[in-house]
Design a protein around this motif. Structure first.
Motif, PDB file in Angstrom:
ATOM      1  N   UNK A 263      10.004   8.216  -6.212  1.00 42.33           N
ATOM      2  CA  UNK A 263      10.833   7.074  -6.556  1.00 42.33           C
ATOM      3  C   UNK A 263      10.654   5.954  -5.538  1.00 42.33           C
ATOM      4  N   UNK A 264      10.633   4.712  -6.028  1.00 47.20           N
ATOM      5  CA  UNK A 264      10.511   3.525  -5.192  1.00 47.20           C
ATOM      6  C   UNK A 264      11.635   2.574  -5.564  1.00 47.20           C
ATOM      7  N   UNK A 265      12.236   1.964  -4.558  1.00 48.30           N
ATOM      8  CA  UNK A 265      13.228   0.933  -4.788  1.00 48.30           C
ATOM      9  C   UNK A 265      12.828  -0.309  -3.992  1.00 48.30           C
ATOM     10  N   UNK A 266      13.195  -1.461  -4.488  1.00 44.43           N
ATOM     11  CA  UNK A 266      12.873  -2.709  -3.811  1.00 44.43           C
ATOM     12  C   UNK A 266      14.082  -3.623  -3.818  1.00 44.43           C
ATOM     13  N   UNK A 267      14.282  -4.302  -2.698  1.00 41.81           N
ATOM     14  CA  UNK A 267      15.380  -5.254  -2.578  1.00 41.81           C
ATOM     15  C   UNK A 267      14.893  -6.608  -3.078  1.00 41.81           C
ATOM     16  N   UNK A 268      15.525  -7.172  -4.097  1.00 39.37           N
ATOM     17  CA  UNK A 268      15.082  -8.473  -4.609  1.00 39.37           C
ATOM     18  C   UNK A 268      15.369  -9.584  -3.602  1.00 39.37           C
ATOM     19  N   UNK A 269      14.561 -10.637  -3.666  1.00 35.60           N
ATOM     20  CA  UNK A 269      14.755 -11.767  -2.771  1.00 35.60           C
ATOM     21  C   UNK A 269      14.487 -13.075  -3.483  1.00 35.60           C
TER      22      UNK A 269
ATOM     23  N   UNK B 235       9.376  -6.529 -11.042  1.00 33.51           N
ATOM     24  CA  UNK B 235       8.912  -7.135 -12.288  1.00 33.51           C
ATOM     25  C   UNK B 235       7.918  -6.235 -13.020  1.00 33.51           C
ATOM     26  N   UNK B 236       7.050  -5.551 -12.261  1.00 38.23           N
ATOM     27  CA  UNK B 236       6.026  -4.690 -12.863  1.00 38.23           C
ATOM     28  C   UNK B 236       6.539  -3.281 -13.142  1.00 38.23           C
ATOM     29  N   UNK B 237       7.833  -3.055 -12.908  1.00 31.94           N
ATOM     30  CA  UNK B 237       8.501  -1.770 -13.179  1.00 31.94           C
ATOM     31  C   UNK B 237       7.988  -0.635 -12.306  1.00 31.94           C
ATOM     32  N   UNK B 238       7.382  -0.980 -11.168  1.00 30.15           N
ATOM     33  CA  UNK B 238       6.949   0.045 -10.218  1.00 30.15           C
ATOM     34  C   UNK B 238       8.089   0.456  -9.297  1.00 30.15           C
ATOM     35  N   UNK B 239       9.120  -0.370  -9.233  1.00 33.98           N
ATOM     36  CA  UNK B 239      10.259  -0.083  -8.358  1.00 33.98           C
ATOM     37  C   UNK B 239      11.560  -0.392  -9.076  1.00 33.98           C
TER      38      UNK B 239
ATOM     39  N   UNK C  55       0.856  -1.202   0.000  1.00 35.59           N
ATOM     40  CA  UNK C  55       0.000   0.000   0.000  1.00 35.59           C
ATOM     41  C   UNK C  55       0.882   1.239   0.000  1.00 35.59           C
ATOM     42  N   UNK C  56       1.930   1.224   0.823  1.00 37.68           N
ATOM     43  CA  UNK C  56       2.863   2.350   0.849  1.00 37.68           C
ATOM     44  C   UNK C  56       3.516   2.548  -0.512  1.00 37.68           C
ATOM     45  N   UNK C  57       3.894   1.452  -1.149  1.00 41.07           N
ATOM     46  CA  UNK C  57       4.503   1.546  -2.483  1.00 41.07           C
ATOM     47  C   UNK C  57       3.524   2.129  -3.492  1.00 41.07           C
TER      48      UNK C  57
END
Length: 371
Positions: free
Chosen positions: A252-258, A273-277, A241-243
């Motif tokens: 800007x949003x960044x995500x750590x892959x896991x 994957x959805x290019x949101x981050x 929700x925050x994203x």
């Protein structure tokens, strides 16, 4: 705490008058006090004012007593009340349409630091998530960034703890009143944060941490930062929700892959994957995204072209408009009015002057943008 603040707190207590309408009223009337004392005939001509709002203002002076009680408690609790026109109100947050008009703040760090990073994630984080969170914060000491999170279990509290460990300022945004710490088990770290950071909420004293306050809290976390980093997140929940909120603000949003087999990395992997981050694997990723790697160079390709216009070349009012349009690609004239705190009857002529100077251009729908 002056008389004007009583009116500023009071207007937020009126039924039927939310954050956006409050800013509209003040844009047309000039101040919170003038909103209360303007004749009904003037108020009812303001766009967006309906019978409910008009009736609230007409019969709502009793809430001023309640506002005085809040001010007295704020003084007792050493809490600052930051109306959105206050110089210490977070500038980045002010740029979003649904920003709270009043914030309760207890702490000693500036909320308008040059670099602000929000770090959030699942409450059920893994050792991997905690380790990555600590590494992100440790690396950010290079930039002396302010770390913002939500004081919740998991990634949030890991970010706050790491910030205190590495002597970075950190602010916890809460979904309840500042007279209580939630969760209570985080009281010690919250008290430590007051030495170099603070606690922030839009909710008045006595507000309980009910579920519906958390999504609203998340918009503050997203809105007051340059970037939001998601460390671990399930495919559903408050972190995504925050994203989504940050995405809607063009932040800007960044995500750590896991690992693709990890439920608490499913949300991060989905955002990437959805290019949101953008992917976060090291500090360099963030520096390149925000152009922090160019700040000591002579590049003119900064993300918001912040150095193209100099304050000395414009009047203070003109430069306020330019600063807003640097953050937001285009904006409607009414929204420009409340973001800059320039009355609607003045901003039209200022925009016309900036058009003649070749700085802004008019767009369809009463919108304006920088050239």
């Amino acid at each position: 705490m002056g008389e004007e603040l009583v009116y500023e707190v009071g207007i937020g207590l009126l039924p039927g008058i939310g954050n956006y309408l409050t800013r509209t009223l003040i844009s047309y009337c000039g101040s919170a006090k003038q909103v209360w004392h303007s004749p009904p005939g003037k108020i009812e001509k303001i766009p967006g004012i309906g019978p409910t709002a008009l009736n609230s203002l007409k019969h709502g002076k009793s809430v001023l007593k309640q506002a005085e009680i809040i001010l007295a408690q704020a003084q007792k609790e050493e809490v600052q009340l930051l109306f959105y026109t206050h110089k210490n109100y977070p500038d980045r947050l002010k740029q979003i349409a649904d920003a709270p008009t009043l914030l309760y703040y207890k702490g000693n760090c500036r909320l308008n630091q040059r670099k602000i990073v929000s770090i959030v994630g699942t409450r059920k984080c893994t050792p991997y998530g905690k380790e990555i969170t600590e590494q992100i914060v440790k690396d950010l000491t290079k930039h002396q960034a302010l770390i913002v999170s939500g004081l919740a279990y998991g990634i949030d509290i890991a970010a706050h703890r790491a910030a205190t460990q590495y002597n970075l300022p950190t602010v916890g945004v809460m979904a309840n009143g500042l007279d209580t710490i939630y969760p209570a088990v985080h009281r010690k770290i919250a008290e430590k944060m007051l030495d170099n950071g603070g606690l922030l909420s839009e909710n008045t004293f006595g507000t309980k941490p009910d579920a519906h306050f958390f999504p609203a809290r998340n918009r503050i976390i997203a809105g007051m930062a340059d970037v939001t980093i998601i460390v671990e997140s399930a495919i559903k929940g408050g972190t995504l929700i925050t994203a989504d909120i940050a995405h809607s603000y063009n932040k800007d949003i960044m995500a750590v892959p896991g690992a693709i087999t990890s439920p608490v990395s499913a949300g991060c992997n989905y955002l990437i994957k959805s290019l949101k981050a953008a992917v976060y694997t090291e500090l360099k990723d963030l520096e390149e995204l925000l152009n922090w790697d160019l700040e000591n160079g002579n590049s003119s390709t900064s993300k918001h072209d912040l150095h193209k216009y100099q304050a000395e070349d414009f009047t203070p009012e003109e430069f306020k408009i330019i600063r807003v349009l640097q953050e937001i690609k285009e904006e409607q004239i009414d929204t420009l009015s409340w973001k800059t705190q320039i009355p609607i009857n003045q901003i039209s002529s200022l925009l016309l002057g900036l058009e003649f100077k070749g700085v802004v251009k008019a767009l369809p729908g009463k919108k304006f943008s920088l050239i």
